[in-house]
Design an enzyme around this catalytic site. Structure first.
Site, PDB file in Angstrom:
ATOM      1  N   LYS A  82      44.776 -35.498  27.879  1.00 30.69           N
ATOM      2  CA  LYS A  82      46.056 -35.234  28.548  1.00 30.69           C
ATOM      3  C   LYS A  82      47.097 -34.938  27.489  1.00 30.69           C
ATOM      4  O   LYS A  82      47.069 -35.526  26.412  1.00 30.69           O
ATOM      5  CB  LYS A  82      46.493 -36.472  29.336  1.00 30.69           C
ATOM      6  CG  LYS A  82      47.588 -36.209  30.345  1.00 30.69           C
ATOM      7  CD  LYS A  82      47.008 -35.887  31.705  1.00 30.69           C
ATOM      8  CE  LYS A  82      48.098 -35.695  32.725  1.00 30.69           C
ATOM      9  NZ  LYS A  82      47.534 -35.660  34.083  1.00 30.69           N
ATOM     10  N   GLY A 184      57.719 -39.383  47.208  1.00 30.20           N
ATOM     11  CA  GLY A 184      57.668 -38.287  46.241  1.00 30.20           C
ATOM     12  C   GLY A 184      57.301 -37.008  46.962  1.00 30.20           C
ATOM     13  O   GLY A 184      56.184 -36.869  47.477  1.00 30.20           O
ATOM     14  N   GLY A 186      57.187 -33.755  45.849  1.00 26.34           N
ATOM     15  CA  GLY A 186      57.031 -32.640  44.909  1.00 26.34           C
ATOM     16  C   GLY A 186      55.859 -31.750  45.276  1.00 26.34           C
ATOM     17  O   GLY A 186      55.541 -31.572  46.456  1.00 26.34           O
ATOM     18  N   VAL A 188      52.745 -32.069  45.308  1.00 30.59           N
ATOM     19  CA  VAL A 188      51.655 -32.626  46.121  1.00 30.59           C
ATOM     20  C   VAL A 188      52.210 -33.310  47.377  1.00 30.59           C
ATOM     21  O   VAL A 188      51.716 -33.100  48.480  1.00 30.59           O
ATOM     22  CB  VAL A 188      50.812 -33.641  45.311  1.00 30.59           C
ATOM     23  CG1 VAL A 188      49.687 -34.193  46.172  1.00 30.59           C
ATOM     24  CG2 VAL A 188      50.246 -32.993  44.056  1.00 30.59           C
TER      25      VAL A 188
HETATM   26  N1  PHE Z   1      47.446 -32.601  36.551  1.00 33.62           N
HETATM   27  C1  PHE Z   1      46.594 -32.541  37.701  1.00 33.62           C
HETATM   28  C2  PHE Z   1      45.679 -33.774  37.726  1.00 33.62           C
HETATM   29  O1  PHE Z   1      45.933 -34.737  37.039  1.00 33.62           O
HETATM   30  C3  PHE Z   1      45.830 -31.235  37.769  1.00 33.62           C
HETATM   31  C4  PHE Z   1      44.922 -30.963  36.625  1.00 33.62           C
HETATM   32  C5  PHE Z   1      43.601 -31.338  36.720  1.00 33.62           C
HETATM   33  C6  PHE Z   1      45.354 -30.337  35.459  1.00 33.62           C
HETATM   34  C7  PHE Z   1      42.714 -31.084  35.673  1.00 33.62           C
HETATM   35  C8  PHE Z   1      44.466 -30.092  34.405  1.00 33.62           C
HETATM   36  C9  PHE Z   1      43.168 -30.467  34.527  1.00 33.62           C
HETATM   37  O2  PHE Z   1      44.740 -33.862  38.464  1.00 33.62           O
END
Ligand code: PHE
Length: 359
Positions: A82, A184, A186, A188
């Site tokens: 991440k 929230g 946003g 989603v």
């Molecule tokens: N950020 C989103 C998640 O945590 C979408 C995502 C998934 C982004 C996989 C990149 C890789 O699920």
């Protein structure tokens, strides 16, 4: 350098952290690489201003660990990673675009050892900027340079998982007559609130942004709930779709719901909070399972499927995964988190047992 940052890195059990100071904007870039047992670490890029630098790094580390579990739970061959762009101040216009391009160059320099996509604070536009400098962005069709928002896919996965949780708790997955609080609104939360309302649920909506609450409440016929009243508000399902750590020793005793099922990453403040919910007989659907619809859709896009309907049908699989985990948990008496964790550990161990193909 902040001592906290260095000690966090020393204490972490992940593979490592790539960091870069972006002098023109004063932002710090952290790419936390948790685990590559199943494949190259992949995870979203979060962009925000943090109270302290260490908070941004901690966020990246915890979220990257969540990604390891998310991919493993789906059985997809990616590892956990991440990125956090910890801004010194809010950025817009060209300064923001230039930071994203420099970030893209950094990711490109890793040569595929980290793959990314949208997350809190970044959307399809931001990802298109990153992708202009980098070939490792999920959700980008590099033939046309079009960028897809994972939000609706994540929302669909939550919708399916939430219905599986209703089935487990009430013996029926019907939305009619159920009250669901979406916290929230946003990328989603908003589409989730819309499909829940369309399915017949009574939807309660909350957000720190009052204008968003007002417009969505009107659109879905939902009742607004003030941010500070979310936890104590009676409902069947509480769906956290904003920031993490909303399930903690302060909020759990106040919850007046039967089920927690939402999209936020890292909903639990600490591991003990899953047990706390379990003891209160509140069914907590593990975040990294129910919110994996975006990740699932992204991985199929990467394999060449760009058809929205077909991707949505694939994301139905999130509902199946949630149903299996809840059934395992009910049969063993474990909390759903413990049941999910066992599933993930099994998948990781099976893979570790296999010899790695030589490159
Ligand atoms: N950020 C989103 C998640 O945590 C979408 C995502 C998934 C982004 C996989 C990149 C890789 O699920």
């Amino acid at each position: 350098m902040d001592n906290d940052v260095l000690s966090l890195i020393e204490a972490w059990d992940g593979n490592g952290v790539v960091m870069r100071f972006d002098r023109p904007t004063g932002a710090w870039i952290f790419i936390a690489l948790h685990d590559d047992t199943l494949g190259a670490p992949a995870g979203g890029t979060r962009m925000k201003v943090y109270p302290a630098l260490a908070d941004g790094l901690r966020d990246a580390m915890r979220l990257s660990e969540g990604m390891t579990y998310k991919w493993a739970g789906l059985g997809i061959a990616q590892g956990g990673g991440k990125a956090v762009l910890a801004l010194a101040r809010p950025l817009d216009g060209e300064a923001r675009a230039a930071l994203l391009r420099r970030y893209g160059t950094l990711v490109e320099s890793l040569g595929g050892a980290f793959v990314t996509g949208a997350d809190l604070g970044t959307g399809p536009d931001e990802m298109a900027m990153v992708a202009s400098a980098c070939r490792h962005v999920l959700g980008i069709d590099y033939r046309t340079m079009t960028s897809t928002d994972p939000g609706p896919y994540t929302a669909h996965g939550v919708f399916c998982g939430l219905r599986a949780a209703l089935e487990q708790t009430f013996g029926s997955d019907a939305l009619d007559g159920r009250t669901i609080l979406v916290q929230g609104l946003g990328g989603v939360g908003a589409p989730l609130a819309r499909s829940l309302a369309a399915g017949g649920a009574t939807v309660l909506v909350s957000d720190v942004d009052q204008a968003r609450v007002a417009s969505l409440a009107q659109e879905v016929g939902g009742r607004p709930v003030a941010p500070e009243s979310v936890y104590a508000t009676g409902c069947d399902v509480y769906a956290p779709c904003a920031v993490g750590a909303t399930l903690n020793p302060q909020t759990i005793p106040r919850l007046a719901c039967r089920i927690v099922a939402g999209s936020a990453n890292n909903q639990l403040l600490g591991a003990g909070d899953a047990e706390r919910l379990h003891r209160r007989d509140i069914l907590y659907v593990p975040d990294y399972v129910i919110n994996s619809g975006g990740a699932m859709a992204f991985s199929h896009m990467r394999d060449g499927d760009w058809d929205r309907d077909s991707l949505m049908r694939r994301v139905d699989g999130v509902g199946t995964a949630v149903a299996e985990i809840l059934r395992d948990a009910a049969a063993s008496g474990d909390s759903p988190l413990a049941a999910a964790q066992k599933r993930v550990e099994r998948i990781l161990a099976e893979h570790q047992a296999k010899p790695k193909p030589s490159a």
